[in-house]
Enzyme design. Structure first.
Site, short mmCIF file in Angstrom:
data_model
loop_
_atom_site.label_atom_id
_atom_site.label_comp_id
_atom_site.label_asym_id
_atom_site.label_seq_id
_atom_site.Cartn_x
_atom_site.Cartn_y
_atom_site.Cartn_z
N GLU A 142 -13.04 4.30 7.08
CA GLU A 142 -12.00 5.01 7.82
C GLU A 142 -12.46 5.39 9.24
O GLU A 142 -13.61 5.76 9.47
CB GLU A 142 -11.60 6.27 7.05
CG GLU A 142 -10.54 7.14 7.74
CD GLU A 142 -9.18 6.48 7.85
OE1 GLU A 142 -9.10 5.40 8.46
OE2 GLU A 142 -8.20 7.05 7.33
N ASP A 164 -6.28 9.89 -2.86
CA ASP A 164 -6.97 11.03 -2.24
C ASP A 164 -8.37 11.21 -2.83
O ASP A 164 -9.14 10.26 -2.87
CB ASP A 164 -6.13 12.31 -2.37
CG ASP A 164 -4.92 12.31 -1.45
OD1 ASP A 164 -4.92 11.52 -0.47
OD2 ASP A 164 -3.98 13.07 -1.68
N TYR A 173 0.85 -1.20 0.00
CA TYR A 173 0.00 0.00 0.00
C TYR A 173 0.88 1.24 0.00
O TYR A 173 1.79 1.36 0.82
CB TYR A 173 -0.89 0.01 1.25
CG TYR A 173 -1.71 1.26 1.42
CD1 TYR A 173 -2.72 1.57 0.51
CD2 TYR A 173 -1.48 2.12 2.49
CE1 TYR A 173 -3.49 2.72 0.67
CE2 TYR A 173 -2.25 3.28 2.65
CZ TYR A 173 -3.25 3.57 1.74
OH TYR A 173 -4.01 4.70 1.90
N ASN A 206 -8.27 0.60 8.62
CA ASN A 206 -6.96 1.23 8.68
C ASN A 206 -6.46 1.20 10.13
O ASN A 206 -7.01 1.87 11.00
CB ASN A 206 -7.09 2.67 8.19
CG ASN A 206 -5.79 3.44 8.21
OD1 ASN A 206 -4.72 2.87 8.45
ND2 ASN A 206 -5.86 4.74 7.96
N ARG A 251 -13.30 4.97 -0.33
CA ARG A 251 -13.10 5.25 1.09
C ARG A 251 -14.18 6.22 1.56
O ARG A 251 -14.44 7.23 0.90
CB ARG A 251 -11.72 5.85 1.32
CG ARG A 251 -11.54 6.42 2.73
CD ARG A 251 -10.14 6.93 2.95
NE ARG A 251 -10.13 8.11 3.80
CZ ARG A 251 -9.04 8.73 4.22
NH1 ARG A 251 -7.85 8.28 3.85
NH2 ARG A 251 -9.12 9.81 4.97
N ASP A 290 -3.16 5.18 -2.62
CA ASP A 290 -4.03 6.23 -2.08
C ASP A 290 -4.10 7.36 -3.10
O ASP A 290 -3.12 8.06 -3.33
CB ASP A 290 -3.44 6.73 -0.76
CG ASP A 290 -4.27 7.80 -0.09
OD1 ASP A 290 -5.24 8.29 -0.71
OD2 ASP A 290 -3.94 8.17 1.05
N HIS A 306 -7.68 3.84 -4.05
CA HIS A 306 -8.91 4.22 -3.36
C HIS A 306 -9.13 5.71 -3.50
O HIS A 306 -8.20 6.52 -3.45
CB HIS A 306 -8.94 3.75 -1.90
CG HIS A 306 -7.95 4.38 -0.98
ND1 HIS A 306 -8.07 5.67 -0.51
CD2 HIS A 306 -6.84 3.88 -0.40
CE1 HIS A 306 -7.08 5.94 0.32
NE2 HIS A 306 -6.30 4.88 0.40
N ASP A 365 -0.04 16.11 5.11
CA ASP A 365 -1.00 15.46 4.23
C ASP A 365 -2.31 16.26 4.27
O ASP A 365 -3.24 15.93 5.01
CB ASP A 365 -1.24 14.02 4.69
CG ASP A 365 -2.24 13.29 3.81
OD1 ASP A 365 -2.34 13.63 2.61
OD2 ASP A 365 -2.92 12.37 4.32
N GLU A 404 -11.56 8.90 -1.95
CA GLU A 404 -12.29 9.19 -0.73
C GLU A 404 -13.39 10.22 -0.97
O GLU A 404 -13.37 10.93 -1.97
CB GLU A 404 -11.34 9.65 0.37
CG GLU A 404 -10.54 10.89 0.04
CD GLU A 404 -9.36 11.07 0.98
OE1 GLU A 404 -9.40 12.03 1.77
OE2 GLU A 404 -8.43 10.25 0.93
N CYS A 434 -6.39 14.47 7.08
CA CYS A 434 -6.12 13.12 7.54
C CYS A 434 -7.40 12.50 8.10
O CYS A 434 -8.16 13.16 8.80
CB CYS A 434 -5.03 13.17 8.62
SG CYS A 434 -4.85 11.62 9.55
#
Length: 270
Positions: free
Chosen positions: A163, A63, A19, A185, A133, A61, A88, A34, A90, A98
């Site tokens: 998440e 985003d 990942y 996660n 996500r 990821d 993924h 992030d 989100e 985050c």
């Protein structure tokens, strides 16, 4: 896993999939928080390096997909071309936070469905995995998050990333309600406790992430090393904590590569 060398290390100890964390790209590769400011090119640079170093499947990821349907299309096709096995997306706004921080803001369900539809259309017949996500548990509550996830599956998501769940019963409820594999996660120092794999299996959760575990350990070790050298003027007291040159060479197949290069140079001279 944050870079190609860590990918090799993870593969050697027996992991079957990898990942690439968006926070890892931001923190480790760019040296920034992030907060949704890294670009697709930032991510692609790391993806290409990692997929060149290992044959293990890599989940990336992505985003929020870098915005509109055109951006989602480019993101999907570029990650497929870079060798990623899946990504993924989100359901936060582009200026995301985050997943374990307060203040998250979500897009509407319809907007997230549009993101997923763009990704599904762009992958065409490629077996590229599209994971959705949702950060809705912390923002809207468990029932609303499950409702969102169900819509995302119907929109074409192959898997769901739930998440910041904090309770095993909630995880079980989520996993049972969704007709797709659900990922949790287990990042450190976040909202989700450090549950074991056996506990995860018992809830029906099918996938688990440890996105920055090695990075946090490496960073603490690096900081200690810098402090020690700065204070004492030598690293000799730390040698027993370091990977040796031979161990590094073993991971990298150094001697095999050296032989190949020497052989190629010899043939060129002839």
């Amino acid at each position: 896993m944050i870079n190609a060398y860590c990918a090799r290390l993870a593969e050697r100890v027996g992991f079957k999939a990898l990942y690439l964390s968006g926070a890892g790209v931001a923190n480790a590769s760019c040296g920034i928080p992030d907060l949704g400011t890294t670009t697709l090119d930032d991510v692609l640079t790391d993806v290409r390096r990692i997929t060149s170093a290992t044959k293990l499947p890599v989940l990336v990821d992505a985003d929020t997909g870098w915005e509109d349907s055109v951006g989602i299309h480019e993101t999907t096709r570029c990650l497929i071309d870079a060798g990623a096995a899946g990504f993924h997306l989100e359901d936060q706004v582009p200026a995301k936070r985050c997943g374990h921080r307060p203040g998250k803001v979500l897009v509407s369900i319809d907007d997230m469905v549009d993101r997923l539809a763009g990704a599904v259309a762009s992958r065409k017949d490629n077996p590229f995995v599209i994971m959705a996500r949702t950060d809705a548990v912390q923002v809207e509550g468990l029932d609303e998050a499950i409702g969102r996830a169900d819509r995302y599956v119907h929109a074409g998501a192959d898997m769901i990333f739930a998440e910041a769940l904090t309770d095993l019963k909630d995880m079980e409820c989520f996993a049972k309600a969704i007709n797709a594999p659900v990922l949790a996660n287990l990042t450190e120092f976040g909202r989700t406790p450090m549950f074991s794999l056996d506990e995860m299996r018992a809830t029906g959760i099918r996938l688990v992430l440890y996105p920055l575990s090695a990075f946090r350990a490496m960073s603490a070790a690096a900081q200690n090393t810098y402090h020690t050298i700065r204070k004492s003027g030598t690293q000799s007291s730390l040698l027993n904590t370091m990977q040796t040159r031979e161990e590094l060479y073993d991971v990298l197949d150094y001697y095999e590569h050296e032989l190949q290069i020497n052989h190629a140079l010899t043939e060129k001279k002839q």
